[in-house]
Design an enzyme around this catalytic site. Sequence first.
Site, PDB file in Angstrom:
ATOM      1  CG  HIS A  87      -0.564   0.384   2.568  1.00 35.64           C
ATOM      2  ND1 HIS A  87      -0.105  -0.479   3.428  1.00 35.64           N
ATOM      3  CD2 HIS A  87      -0.420   1.408   2.964  1.00 35.64           C
ATOM      4  CE1 HIS A  87      -0.002  -0.006   4.672  1.00 35.64           C
ATOM      5  NE2 HIS A  87       0.086   1.241   4.375  1.00 35.64           N
ATOM      6  CG  ASP A 223       0.279  -4.043   2.870  1.00 29.42           C
ATOM      7  OD1 ASP A 223       0.838  -3.587   1.733  1.00 29.42           O
ATOM      8  OD2 ASP A 223      -0.477  -3.413   3.702  1.00 29.42           O
ATOM      9  CB  SER A 651       2.571   1.561   6.568  1.00 30.88           C
ATOM     10  OG  SER A 651       1.532   1.331   7.128  1.00 30.88           O
TER      11      SER A 651
END
Length: 716
Positions: A87, A223, A651
């Site tokens: 992402h 991810d 992230s």
Amino acid sequence: MKKNTFLLFTFLLFFPFGLLIAGEGMWIPMLLERLNEKEMREMGMKITAEDIYSINQASIKDAIVMFGGGCTGEIVSNQGLLLTNHHCGYGAIQRHSSLENDYLTNGFWAMSREEELPNENLNATMLMEMKDVTNAVLEGVSDNMTESERSKKITENKKSLIESAKKDTEYHVVIEDFFIGNQYFMIYEQVFKDIRLVGAPPSNIGKFGGDTDNWMWPRHTGDFAVFRIYVGDDNKPKSYSDDNVPYKPAYHLPISLKGAEKDDFTFVFGYPARTNEYLPSFAIDQQVNITNPIRIKIRQIRLDIFTKYTNNDPKVRIQYASKHAGVANGWKKMIGESKGVRRARGVEKKQQFEQQFNIWANSNVQYKNLISKFDEVYERILPYNLAYYYMIEAGYGVELINFARAFTNLSKIDKTTEKEAIEKMLADAQRRSESFFKDYHLPLDKEVAEALLAIYYNEQPIDFRPDFLNLINTKYKNDVKAYVAYLFAESIFTSPEKVAAMLNNFNYKKAQQLQKDPAFVAAKSISYFYTNKVMETINSIDDEINEMRRVYMRAQMEMQPEKRFYPDANSTLRVSYGKVEGFKPADAVTYKHFTTLDGIMEKENPDIYDYVVEERLKELYKAKDYGRYADKDGSVHVAFIASNHTTGGNSGSPLFNAEGHLIGINFDRCWEGTMSDLMYDPSICRNISVDIRYVLFIIDKFAGASHLIDEMTIVQ
Ligand code: ARG
Ligand code: ASP
């Protein structure tokens, strides 16, 4: 003696707040040795603080970067190979995708260096060194200065410090403030400018579970994405060039295949963006009980309309995928945050603390009335904050209005504007128009407009409404739908042809026409209202609030001298640590700490977009062809959770084991604990990481890109 009794007294009095619970905290790498190393080692860490952050030798920090503006990445080979989240790389992957080469859907793997794809405007920033410069920044600053005198002085000091630092370094130099303006660090950094896409799994691996599973545990998302840093032949940052070469880092992360056992020590090293752990109760109360619920409600309405259209039309689903993800991400986070604070009785806890603070502050003129002043100032700012949120969520939630806003510059041209400048604006507008209409579905937006403008009109008091909304009253007899019908019928921003016709032979006369377009009128009225009625007041109240928060921060530290404080996240490099552990999200429910490939097969549903499983993955699963990436229990572990304090920006951050080996890539938090941005609760706040063995399994077995694995340093 007297002092000791006092300390003991304060310690007992403030016991519940005086102790930090392991797991909480985003620590400054430079101060680890002093503040955290002992505890980290007691929790099981086998390496030293110097191994993590050192300016004298290669250390783990030399492998960590801020990826783009808002994520983290880590270097895993001596050839500058970089891991981050899918992402985080999404924009880059999307920009290289087309119908013929749909890398979002099918994934992308460069099988040689030549196939690695450059990305305009993608940077990676690496911290080289940090220094405490608090005294120098605050030189000449005194308590009796006004806030603006103070900030003027600080800006001057910072400027001259940076200028003189730059004389002795080739690095980029910035000064950041910590503890709300109570401490300042100078940061030296390298900004890499040639970052190429190396690999990405298909979205039904990289985004498996989509928005349905987002913020949730149990999770099965792979991810991750792979990039590479390129530099000039002197190994220094350089903009993209054909003859750039892979970066040779001072350190790259060894990767462990051992996996994460329950209760294992872990730490995260990355770039958390923003937290607010030291807010007074009033601020939390407003956010959790007033502004979040309004924003949630408006977003919910938008999302329902999105879903209504996207469910029936695959084209609209693709068009709105990324918008949906963006709106839904914040929506879900806020729901989790409000629930979490309520469940933890967060406002009451802060109030209790404030009572104790008042007792302590009673004899101190500086701090005495701070809490009641907070109450007053937050009360005062509330209507303006609401005006801001209604504007952002409801006003600009209408795509048509938001799009029209982008034509502000063009609308301002007159006879004297230079031709060249106009040409440039036109080219921009043309580009913007193309990308807007590519992903625009008018019936959807019209329905959104009807719903959102009705809320805006009905819920904001007259003097907090931008002028255009009053048309609904004066011209349309309170009939929002009638106004929206007019808006969409009369505006040229509803079709690419009309926009193109307007841009064709554009001149100052057309600019005048543009000014009358109803969507443009709406956009302009919002921005006029905001600049003239909201922003100024918010800024001036914010000055007061900032000062009070700075003083309150300092006071909290003085009041609890025995407590170890960590500064709120501010997009600088931090270390969080905790252990691998599950949690109890609700009565009678217990969550285990890891998920497996079996869970992906359980979730599989070919009819639901988020749960489609790749054929190739099923084959590998059936054949149990896991290579060396299976856990000792025989399954492939996909994700795991741990009690590391993280937030947005973390992230892509590496998750390390006690030896300092990479065992996972952080990508999210569990929903029940998203209030960790306001208050950390060790019993339910968990970060979610993709297991590095799943990452390698996908690269190696699924994608057949074993040449990338060969570059890495794998330890058992
Ligand atoms: N919740 C995560 C974060 O805040 C992941 C967001 C991207 N994933 C998604 N399904 N929208 O960044
Ligand atoms: N998903 C977030 C990010 O992109 C991480 C988080 O908020 O926990 O940074």
